[in-house]
Design a protein around this motif. Structure first.
Motif: not given
Length: 157
Positions: A142-156
């Motif tokens: 929920h705290i990664t990716g773009e502010e109004d975008g969908p949830p994004v996997k944390v980078g490696v």
């Protein structure tokens, strides 16, 4: 990795057709010296830097544990090794006669470490524990990716 740094021989068992999924987690990639000797898709130019960093000092072997011949190879390896680390859901290897109770018969001194996403007991014990699932359940995506975008996997990295 650290045991390998200290001189231990580490043998990693990988999927018989695709190997470790993290081989393709790039870029960047280290280019294959001989691309014909890999099972990876031609769209991947080599092994990812991430894969190479977390698998340093490890030898890899591709074994189909669903086949009797693969289980024989694993049992033979377990008979000679000091430590076995596995990360399947509880009971998965026991169903293939590769659980602790099976392998301690061929190697009583074997240290058998089982790592799972949700532990050996409890309501989620039979769920796979992939990093992306844990990230989602914990709210980390929920705290990664773009502010109004969908949830994004944390980078490696």
């Amino acid at each position: 990795m650290l045991l390998g740094d200290l001189g231990a021989e580490i043998i990693k068992v990988e999927h018989p057709l695709r190997g470790d999924d993290t081989r393709t987690w790039g870029p960047p990639f280290k280019t294959y010296k001989n691309p014909k000797n890999t099972t990876q898709s031609p769209s991947f130019p080599g092994e990812s830097a991430y894969y190479l960093s977390v698998n340093r000092n490890k030898k890899s072997i591709a074994i189909d544990m669903k086949k009797e011949s693969g289980r024989r190879i694993l049992t033979e390896l377990a008979s000679k090794c000091d430590i076995l680390v596995e990360n399947f859901v509880p009971g998965k290897l026991a169903k293939m006669q590769l659980g602790y109770n099976d392998l301690q018969l061929v190697n009583p001194r074997l240290v058998y470490a089982s790592i799972t996403g949700y532990g050996q007991t409890g309501p989620y014990r039979n769920k796979p524990g992939y990093d992306v699932i844990i990230e989602a359940e914990a709210g980390l995506m929920h705290i990664t990716g773009e502010e109004d975008g969908p949830p994004v996997k944390v980078g490696v990295a």
